[in-house]
Design an enzyme around this catalytic site. Structure first.
Site, PDB file in Angstrom:
ATOM      1  N   ASP A  57       1.031  -1.219   0.112  1.00 41.47           N
ATOM      2  CA  ASP A  57       0.076  -0.246  -0.020  1.00 41.47           C
ATOM      3  C   ASP A  57       1.153   1.375  -0.005  1.00 41.47           C
ATOM      4  OD1 ASP A  57       0.800  -0.386   2.609  1.00 41.47           O
ATOM      5  OD2 ASP A  57      -1.009  -0.274   3.409  1.00 41.47           O
ATOM      6  N   SER A  58       2.237   1.025  -0.030  1.00 47.88           N
ATOM      7  CA  SER A  58       3.072   2.369  -0.143  1.00 47.88           C
ATOM      8  C   SER A  58       2.854   2.916  -1.832  1.00 47.88           C
ATOM      9  CB  SER A  58       4.459   1.783  -0.113  1.00 47.88           C
ATOM     10  OG  SER A  58       4.945   0.602  -0.867  1.00 47.88           O
ATOM     11  N   ASP A  96      -1.179  -6.030  -0.498  1.00 52.26           N
ATOM     12  CA  ASP A  96      -1.671  -5.553   0.986  1.00 52.26           C
ATOM     13  C   ASP A  96      -2.874  -5.206   1.021  1.00 52.26           C
ATOM     14  OD1 ASP A  96       0.671  -5.269   2.517  1.00 52.26           O
ATOM     15  OD2 ASP A  96       1.153  -3.299   1.973  1.00 52.26           O
ATOM     16  N   LYS A 125      -1.468  -9.491   2.388  1.00 54.41           N
ATOM     17  CA  LYS A 125      -0.726  -9.158   3.606  1.00 54.41           C
ATOM     18  C   LYS A 125      -1.573  -8.365   4.487  1.00 54.41           C
ATOM     19  CE  LYS A 125       3.149  -6.349   3.595  1.00 54.41           C
ATOM     20  NZ  LYS A 125       2.623  -5.066   4.478  1.00 54.41           N
ATOM     21  N   GLU A 127      -1.686  -6.150   8.475  1.00 47.10           N
ATOM     22  CA  GLU A 127      -0.732  -5.482   9.618  1.00 47.10           C
ATOM     23  C   GLU A 127      -1.480  -5.889  11.075  1.00 47.10           C
ATOM     24  OE1 GLU A 127      -0.185  -1.446   9.171  1.00 47.10           O
ATOM     25  OE2 GLU A 127       1.018  -1.661   7.125  1.00 47.10           O
ATOM     26  N   GLU A 193       9.143  -5.009  10.642  1.00 48.50           N
ATOM     27  CA  GLU A 193       9.752  -3.888   9.977  1.00 48.50           C
ATOM     28  C   GLU A 193      10.154  -2.927  11.328  1.00 48.50           C
ATOM     29  OE1 GLU A 193       6.961  -1.610   7.403  1.00 48.50           O
ATOM     30  OE2 GLU A 193       8.344   0.152   7.537  1.00 48.50           O
TER      31      GLU A 193
HETATM   32  O1  KIV Z   1       3.519  -1.284   1.614  1.00 52.01           O
HETATM   33  C1  KIV Z   1       4.913  -1.416   1.559  1.00 52.01           C
HETATM   34  O2  KIV Z   1       5.768  -0.984   0.876  1.00 52.01           O
HETATM   35  C2  KIV Z   1       5.115  -2.463   2.689  1.00 52.01           C
HETATM   36  C3  KIV Z   1       6.608  -2.702   3.159  1.00 52.01           C
HETATM   37  C4  KIV Z   1       7.494  -1.453   3.591  1.00 52.01           C
HETATM   38  C5  KIV Z   1       6.868  -3.838   3.516  1.00 52.01           C
HETATM   39  O3  KIV Z   1       4.289  -2.914   3.409  1.00 52.01           O
END
Ligand code: KIV
Length: 276
Positions: A57-58, A96, A125, A127, A193
């Site tokens: 989600d970055s 994500d 993924k 969190e 992280e």
């Molecule tokens: O969204 C992302 O880039 C991440 C990484 C930093 C692990 O979750």
């Protein structure tokens, strides 16, 4: 009696699947993970040999110009997941679950995860620790592999006081307990992280599943970076990143050369067009 302490051999898979992860860990074969958000980049990263592509989600801050990950919608993630998953063959594609799409409970997590799996993800993924166990159980029992994410979890940055090292002092045991709870619930990988390296090493030792570190030192079973940080696309990168190239500077120079060549009339060059 002689005890064989040699690590088992690891045969490189043609296509990465969940059952390869524990085999890689047992063999001491480090896992490589990079983020990817589009087909063009995903193909280049695959050609470079990356094992796992994370449609993180970055995407929001790296590609869409958002302030952070909280603004990212499930629809945004569906678009990026489809682009990446359809572009590559060998890497395992993890998508994500964005903020707000799973914290409401296992059912919500299931419906959101199905949307990403329908776009071609191999896993989702999420969190958080033990509080996500029920969601992880429902997803894995429904055939959806899940990757956990502990330590600094960007979707909780407001509660955590910004991107800060986690798992220090009393919080150390919480990270360990959460890691064990996620493994028991069925996650196939764990991203850790921004935690101190000795804590990451301990969690890595304790778990059977691979731990992928980011800002967590050298002892984890693999590493993940945001691809644009790794490739030097931006001026600033966090201290735990190494810039393996300076692509931002190279692209800027290519753009300047192109503009100059168009303006001075030297482009198109003679091999770029036909006279008859
Ligand atoms: O969204 C992302 O880039 C991440 C990484 C930093 C692990 O979750």
């Amino acid at each position: 009696m002689t005890i064989n302490l040699e690590k088992p051999e690891f045969n490189e898979p043609k296509v990465w699947r969940t059952h390869h992860f524990k085999q890689a860990k047992q063999a001491g074969r480090k896992l490589t993970m990079l983020t990817a958000y589009d087909a063009l980049t995903a193909r280049i990263l695959e050609a470079g040999g990356v094992d796992i592509l994370l449609v993180g989600d970055s995407y929001g801050n790296v590609m869409l110009g958002f302030q952070g990950t909280l603004e990212v919608s499930l629809e945004n993630m569906e678009t990026a997941t489809r682009a990446v998953a359809h572009a590559v063959k060998k890497p395992f594609v993890v998508a994500d679950l964005p903020f707000g799409s799973y914290e409401g409970g296992a059912q919500q997590a299931f419906h959101s995860a199905v949307k990403l799996m329908k776009q071609g993800a191999n896993a989702v993924k999420l969190e958080g620790g033990a509080a996500r166990s029920e969601a992880v159980r429902l997803l894995t029992s429904s055939g959806i592999p899940v990757v956990g994410h502990l330590g600094f979890t960007p979707q909780s940055e407001n509660a955590l006081g910004g991107p800060r090292m986690q798992g220090r002092g009393e919080a150390r045991q919480q990270v360990i307990d959460d890691a064990l709870a996620l493994q028991a619930a069925g996650v196939c990988l764990l991203v850790l992280e921004l935690v101190p390296a000795p804590l990451a090493a301990e969690v890595t030792e304790l778990l059977d599943i691979p731990v992928i570190g980011i800002g967590a030192g050298p002892e984890t079973d693999g590493q993940v970076l945001v691809w644009s940080d790794m490739a030097g696309m931006t001026e600033w990168v966090p201290s735990f990143v190494h810039r393996f190239a300076e692509l931002g500077t190279a692209l800027q120079q290519a753009t300047a050369d192109y503009c100059e060549a168009v303006k001075n009339g030297s482009f198109p060059f003679s091999n770029n067009y036909r006279s008859e």
